[in-house]
Design a protein around this motif. Structure first.
Motif, PDB file in Angstrom:
ATOM      1  N   LEU A  25      23.303  15.764  97.079  1.00 19.65           N
ATOM      2  CA  LEU A  25      22.490  15.601  95.713  1.00 19.65           C
ATOM      3  C   LEU A  25      23.641  14.394  94.958  1.00 19.65           C
ATOM      4  N   LEU A  26      25.263  15.207  94.775  1.00 24.71           N
ATOM      5  CA  LEU A  26      26.293  14.473  94.317  1.00 24.71           C
ATOM      6  C   LEU A  26      26.183  13.056  94.575  1.00 24.71           C
ATOM      7  N   GLU A  27      26.120  12.638  96.178  1.00 25.52           N
ATOM      8  CA  GLU A  27      26.391  11.487  96.299  1.00 25.52           C
ATOM      9  C   GLU A  27      25.293  10.344  96.332  1.00 25.52           C
ATOM     10  N   THR A  38      17.382   3.362  94.760  1.00 24.46           N
ATOM     11  CA  THR A  38      17.453   3.159  93.437  1.00 24.46           C
ATOM     12  C   THR A  38      16.413   4.981  92.760  1.00 24.46           C
ATOM     13  N   VAL A  39      17.010   5.948  94.285  1.00 24.13           N
ATOM     14  CA  VAL A  39      15.724   6.935  93.114  1.00 24.13           C
ATOM     15  C   VAL A  39      17.017   8.254  92.428  1.00 24.13           C
ATOM     16  N   THR A  40      16.900   8.398  92.117  1.00 25.85           N
ATOM     17  CA  THR A  40      18.131   9.602  91.842  1.00 25.85           C
ATOM     18  C   THR A  40      17.699  11.174  92.879  1.00 25.85           C
ATOM     19  N   PRO A  41      19.148  11.240  92.894  1.00 31.30           N
ATOM     20  CA  PRO A  41      18.994  12.620  93.167  1.00 31.30           C
ATOM     21  C   PRO A  41      17.695  13.865  92.683  1.00 31.30           C
ATOM     22  N   THR A  43      14.392  13.658  91.116  1.00 29.47           N
ATOM     23  CA  THR A  43      13.843  12.676  91.743  1.00 29.47           C
ATOM     24  C   THR A  43      13.635  13.073  93.257  1.00 29.47           C
ATOM     25  N   LEU A  44      14.015  12.626  93.923  1.00 27.29           N
ATOM     26  CA  LEU A  44      14.885  12.853  95.327  1.00 27.29           C
ATOM     27  C   LEU A  44      13.906  14.616  95.632  1.00 27.29           C
ATOM     28  N   PHE A  45      14.606  15.226  95.024  1.00 23.53           N
ATOM     29  CA  PHE A  45      15.130  16.865  95.348  1.00 23.53           C
ATOM     30  C   PHE A  45      13.897  17.560  95.043  1.00 23.53           C
ATOM     31  N   ALA A  49      11.315  19.435  97.635  1.00 23.52           N
ATOM     32  CA  ALA A  49      11.451  20.138  97.647  1.00 23.52           C
ATOM     33  C   ALA A  49      10.161  20.496  97.823  1.00 23.52           C
ATOM     34  N   GLN A  50       9.255  20.024  96.965  1.00 23.16           N
ATOM     35  CA  GLN A  50       7.220  20.569  96.786  1.00 23.16           C
ATOM     36  C   GLN A  50       6.655  19.826  98.623  1.00 23.16           C
TER      37      GLN A  50
END
Length: 109
Positions: A25-27, A38-41, A43-45, A49-50
């Motif tokens: 996630l930090l990467e 362009t995605v933030t961690p 948002t992606l997570f 997760a969902q």
């Protein structure tokens, strides 16, 4: 989305609990700041997760960093810690990175 993975990678996702290293996630944040993605961690997570039940691995960082000491095949701190997290868990790792797959026997794509 699953069609981007090999059959082995798809099988692994179906048979294992899906966890992400906090270092991954930090990467993603680092790559976002550089403009590579362009995605933030967050948002992606949240999406993963969902949709696939992804969870953050909670192994203590001290254990993971100690396990990373022996991973001298790379100088990339993100890769070292991500692979170390999988090693501490004694679990497979889903990675597209060829260097990781060549050096961590339980890595698949």
């Amino acid at each position: 989305m699953l069609d981007k993975f090999t059959a082995e990678g798809q099988q692994m996702m179906e048979t294992h609990e899906l966890r992400v290293s906090p270092m991954a996630l930090l990467e993603i944040e680092y790559l976002n700041e550089k403009g590579v993605v362009t995605v933030t961690p967050d948002t992606l997570f949240a999406e993963l997760a969902q949709t696939i039940g992804l969870a953050v691995c909670t192994i203590p960082f001290a254990m993971v960093s100690r396990a990373a000491f022996s991973l001298a095949w790379t100088r990339d701190p993100f890769d070292r810690l991500i692979v170390a997290q999988a090693r501490v868990n004694e679990e497979p790792l889903l990675s597209k990175d060829l260097l990781i797959r060549q050096n961590y026997l339980h890595a698949v794509w």
